[in-house]
Write a protein that holds these residues in place. Structure first.
Motif, short mmCIF file in Angstrom:
data_model
loop_
_atom_site.label_atom_id
_atom_site.label_comp_id
_atom_site.label_asym_id
_atom_site.label_seq_id
_atom_site.Cartn_x
_atom_site.Cartn_y
_atom_site.Cartn_z
N GLY A 1 15.93 46.89 2.33
CA GLY A 1 17.02 46.39 3.14
C GLY A 1 18.28 46.15 2.32
N LEU B 1 15.36 35.84 5.79
CA LEU B 1 15.22 37.28 5.62
C LEU B 1 15.32 37.66 4.14
CD1 LEU B 1 15.01 40.12 7.01
CD2 LEU B 1 17.51 40.20 6.83
N ARG C 1 16.02 40.74 2.09
CA ARG C 1 16.43 42.14 2.13
C ARG C 1 15.74 42.94 1.04
NH1 ARG C 1 22.98 41.24 2.76
NH2 ARG C 1 22.87 39.69 4.44
N THR D 1 12.28 43.73 2.35
CA THR D 1 12.28 44.54 3.57
C THR D 1 12.27 46.02 3.18
OG1 THR D 1 13.39 42.89 4.93
CG2 THR D 1 13.66 45.19 5.58
N ALA E 1 10.38 44.41 8.28
CA ALA E 1 11.30 43.33 7.92
C ALA E 1 10.52 42.15 7.37
CB ALA E 1 12.11 42.90 9.14
N THR F 1 5.99 39.15 7.65
CA THR F 1 6.68 40.28 8.27
C THR F 1 6.91 39.92 9.73
OG1 THR F 1 4.51 41.36 8.51
CG2 THR F 1 5.95 42.12 6.75
N SER G 1 6.32 47.08 1.15
CA SER G 1 6.80 45.70 1.12
C SER G 1 5.73 44.75 0.59
CB SER G 1 7.22 45.27 2.53
OG SER G 1 7.70 43.94 2.54
#
Length: 309
Positions: free
Chosen positions: A166, A211, A213, A216, A230, A241, A263
């Protein structure tokens, strides 16, 4: 002893910390931090009328409620209230007072149907049913022991497929917004939701302090984002997740597994020891993927619905 209900005060670190503490005790398989609680209140969409509530007994915070209008549903009049009390402070009337206060607020805002997630335990379900709620669809919380479990080995992407994170989309996350919006349309649930407002998505999802990134994962096929997983992390060793999905045109190729495995391996390497996720009980394909990774169901919630009027 007297129990009162009040709003969580903006800018009060003690209120945010207390809310997060109670939620962690009641829902240890979900991620909460004081920062995420404060951010959700400060940045909530105005149409959601979002307001966290606290139950307080003689100065001690013992219960919580999240109260909102589901503003991103195409069906108007949908309200939500999720109530959780400190497991060591139940039976003191905090849950009932929180529910009554939340229901009155939502009715005043024009809500005609209320949704409330309730842990699938006899006491919790009886509480909801006594207030007139009917049980709807269940969903599972799942846990994976990242520290001691065995993940599937990492595999090289096939030709034309590339793995990114991400963080690689920091300058322009709009392609991830489009992918998230498409996969959300196929997410099972009692409330239809849709992402149509990019700026709101940036606030509520992309800039969410939980979050990660970096953890992700995004799968590109011929340069186009096709699947993603994510990731969220708390201020400790827990990783979760919140959405793993594949664009419709690319399904059936194992891309969701590829994204999630990428991830998970990076999360373990970063020192996270517990992985959590959640699935609608009817989402067979995602449940099968999580079982393949070694996740096990650790709790179940049931959405309960109350029609007003």
């Amino acid at each position: 002893m007297t129990v009162i209900v009040r709003e969580l005060r903006r800018g009060d670190p003690g209120d945010a910390a207390g809310f997060a503490r109670i939620r962690r005790q009641a829902l240890p398989f979900m991620l909460f931090t004081p920062e995420s609680i404060a951010y959700s209140l400060e940045q909530a969409h105005p149409d959601s009328h979002y307001q966290p509530l606290l139950a307080e007994e003689d100065g001690e915070l013992i219960g919580t409620a999240q109260v909102a209008i589901v503003h991103d549903s195409p069906e108007p009049g949908q309200g939500s209230l999720n109530i959780y009390v400190d497991p060591e402070r139940t039976g003191r009337g905090a849950g009932s007072l929180l529910a009554r206060t939340a229901e009155e607020r939502l009715a005043a805002l024009g809500a005609t149907r209320l949704h409330s997630w309730v842990l699938d335990e006899p006491r919790n379900r009886a509480f909801a049913e006594k207030r007139g709620y009917r049980a709807a669809r269940p969903a599972h919380f799942l846990r994976l022991d990242l520290a001691n479990g065995t993940l599937p080995p990492l595999q090289s992407p096939p030709d034309g497929v590339e793995l990114r994170t991400g963080a690689d989309f920091a300058d322009d996350p709009r392609p991830l917004f489009r992918l998230d919006a498409e996969t959300l349309l196929d997410e099972p649930g009692d409330i239809d939701r849709e992402f149509t407002d990019y700026e709101a998505w940036l606030t509520e999802t992309w800039h969410d302090p939980l979050l990660s990134r970096e953890l992700t994962s995004v799968v590109l096929v011929d340069g186009r984002p096709a699947a993603f997983s994510a990731a969220r992390t708390d201020d400790g060793t827990r990783y979760g997740t919140v959405m793993t999905g594949t664009a419709r045109a690319f399904r059936g190729r194992g891309l969701a597994k590829l994204a999630k495995n990428h991830s998970l391996h990076r999360a373990r390497a970063a020192g996270f020891t517990d992985a959590f996720t959640g699935n609608d009980a009817a989402n067979g394909p995602m449940l099968a993927i999580n079982e393949w990774f070694g996740y096990e169901i650790c709790a179940t919630e049931v959405n309960h619905v109350l029609d007003l009027g």
